[in-house]
Design a protein around this motif. Structure first.
Motif, PDB file in Angstrom:
ATOM      1  N   VAL A 197      11.576   1.005  -4.476  1.00 16.78           N
ATOM      2  CA  VAL A 197      12.262   0.107  -3.620  1.00 16.78           C
ATOM      3  C   VAL A 197      11.171  -1.195  -3.486  1.00 16.78           C
ATOM      4  CG1 VAL A 197      12.763   0.388  -0.743  1.00 16.78           C
ATOM      5  CG2 VAL A 197      13.247   2.080  -2.358  1.00 16.78           C
ATOM      6  N   ALA A 198       9.871  -1.409  -3.235  1.00 18.66           N
ATOM      7  CA  ALA A 198       9.035  -2.236  -3.258  1.00 18.66           C
ATOM      8  C   ALA A 198       8.541  -2.917  -4.289  1.00 18.66           C
ATOM      9  CB  ALA A 198       7.879  -1.846  -2.096  1.00 18.66           C
ATOM     10  N   ASN A 203      11.411  -6.908  -1.362  1.00 21.97           N
ATOM     11  CA  ASN A 203      11.267  -6.620  -0.442  1.00 21.97           C
ATOM     12  C   ASN A 203       9.692  -5.846  -1.404  1.00 21.97           C
ATOM     13  OD1 ASN A 203       9.893  -4.774   1.230  1.00 21.97           O
ATOM     14  ND2 ASN A 203      10.831  -2.717   0.852  1.00 21.97           N
ATOM     15  N   PRO A 204       8.649  -7.590  -0.478  1.00 16.15           N
ATOM     16  CA  PRO A 204       7.367  -7.287  -1.748  1.00 16.15           C
ATOM     17  C   PRO A 204       6.658  -6.362  -1.062  1.00 16.15           C
ATOM     18  CG  PRO A 204       8.946  -9.992  -0.742  1.00 16.15           C
ATOM     19  CD  PRO A 204       9.316  -8.770  -0.340  1.00 16.15           C
ATOM     20  N   ASN A 209       4.089  -0.466   2.845  1.00 14.91           N
ATOM     21  CA  ASN A 209       4.951  -0.318   2.496  1.00 14.91           C
ATOM     22  C   ASN A 209       4.696   0.398   0.881  1.00 14.91           C
ATOM     23  OD1 ASN A 209       4.805  -2.342   0.596  1.00 14.91           O
ATOM     24  ND2 ASN A 209       6.559  -2.961   1.423  1.00 14.91           N
ATOM     25  N   LEU A 210       3.216   0.599   0.462  1.00 17.05           N
ATOM     26  CA  LEU A 210       2.962   0.639  -1.147  1.00 17.05           C
ATOM     27  C   LEU A 210       3.612   2.891  -0.707  1.00 17.05           C
ATOM     28  CD1 LEU A 210      -1.154   0.317  -0.630  1.00 17.05           C
ATOM     29  CD2 LEU A 210       1.113  -0.711  -2.136  1.00 17.05           C
TER      30      LEU A 210
END
Length: 335
Positions: A197-198, A203-204, A209-210
């Motif tokens: 997803v990231a 979505n950098p 968002n790790l």
């Protein structure tokens, strides 16, 4: 034009995760993992088991088995995963340097777990059209196990992901282990069902968002329903098309090198082809090492004496995206 396999080799890490350990992490009965998912154990990467590095180790073994000089290699196709030592990096060029194939040209290809089958077709087509390409190496590694969260029930079908490397050496005019025809199917309706997803441009990756830098399934119910309608029929379609285009039928098959999948699916494909469990090897002691599965299956089959002279062998893959593939090989000298 005859193109044959000189050698195959794999590199498997020394450390394994058992089905019971997977079950404990996932909070499910170990019987489900071992019997339904078909995972008794699977290799996991050690500290030095990087993606390209595992491909290098497998390539060196394949070269030694073939008894050739790396300077004889004209082309290297890296079949390893995009998850590797560095982002935005052509791993095949590193592989070229490390094995001493200084006369070769190298590049990377990717079709997720369908990469090896696709690369066999690319290699055969390139060798057939370019008189300068006599010897070609396919090699790479896989460790997408790094992206699995065992607490995420949506990714349960990927709990079998492991780690390892594989290599295949091809030579023009080699009359043994003849590489025949490949069939491929891709279906874009699945293209965004399974993603990390990231970390991409949508979505950098940030410090916030790790936790999303993992494989996930965005539409689990939709994907399940669509796969149930298409997956098994597409497996059989590519197998039959590969055989037909090679001048054979399913009645001629003597060995099938299938990717690791749940045991019932493995048995279904064999049954539909009129084959027994003895006509394949179920990779329950390895799990799913992505596109290395077909190379591993071929190597194990040779070690176990399952590949008789003249045997018709079919290697079969499936990759997220979704892609299905099959390649037919006439093993040994044949006629």
């Amino acid at each position: 034009m005859t193109i044959g396999i000189l050698s195959v080799a794999t590199y498997i890490p020394d450390t394994f995760m058992t089905g019971k350990e997977i079950a404990k992490k996932a909070g499910i009965p170990h019987e489900i993992v071992e019997e339904k998912m078909g995972i008794k154990c699977k290799p996991i990467p050690g500290m030095d088991d990087h993606t390209c590095e595992m491909g290098i180790k497998a390539a060196k073994k394949a070269i030694a088995r073939a008894g050739i000089d790396p300077l004889e290699i004209d082309l290297i196709i890296n079949i390893g995963e995009e998850h590797k030592e560095y982002p935005l990096w052509t791993a095949g060029i590193k592989l070229q340097e490390e094995i001493g194939a200084y006369n070769a040209v190298a590049f990377d290809v990717a079709l997720r777990c369908g990469t090896t089958i696709m690369a066999l077709k690319i290699a055969k087509d390139m060798m057939s059209s370019d008189p300068k390409l006599e010897t070609v190496l396919l090699a790479g590694g896989y460790r997408n196990i790094d992206f699995i969260d065992y607490e995420n029930t949506r990714t349960r079908f990927m709990f079998n992901l492991g780690a390892g490397g594989g290599a295949i050496l091809l030579r023009k005019g080699h009359n043994k282990n003849r590489l025949l025809e490949t069939s491929l199917i891709t279906d874009g309706s699945f293209s965004e069902d399974v993603v990390v997803v990231a970390g991409g441009t949508k979505n950098p990756l940030t410090k916030d968002n790790l936790h999303l830098h993992q494989l996930d399934v965005l539409d689990p119910d939709g994907m399940k329903n669509r796969l149930e309608q298409k997956s098994m029929s597409n497996f059989l379609k590519v197998i039959r098309e590969s055989l037909k285009n090679s001048g054979y039928s399913e009645k001629d098959i003597q060995y099938v090198g299938l990717l690791h999948m749940k045991k019932s699916a493995h048995e279904y494909v064999l049954k539909e082809l009129g084959l027994s469990l003895e006509d394949s090897i179920y990779l329950e002691n390895y799990g799913h090492i992505g596109q290395i599965d077909q190379i591993l299956s071929l190597e194990l089959a040779e070690q176990e004496g399952k590949l008789k002279d003249g045997a018709i062998v079919v290697l079969v893959s499936a990759g997220i995206g979704y892609a299905w593939g099959a390649t037919t090989i006439r093993w040994g000298e044949g006629d």
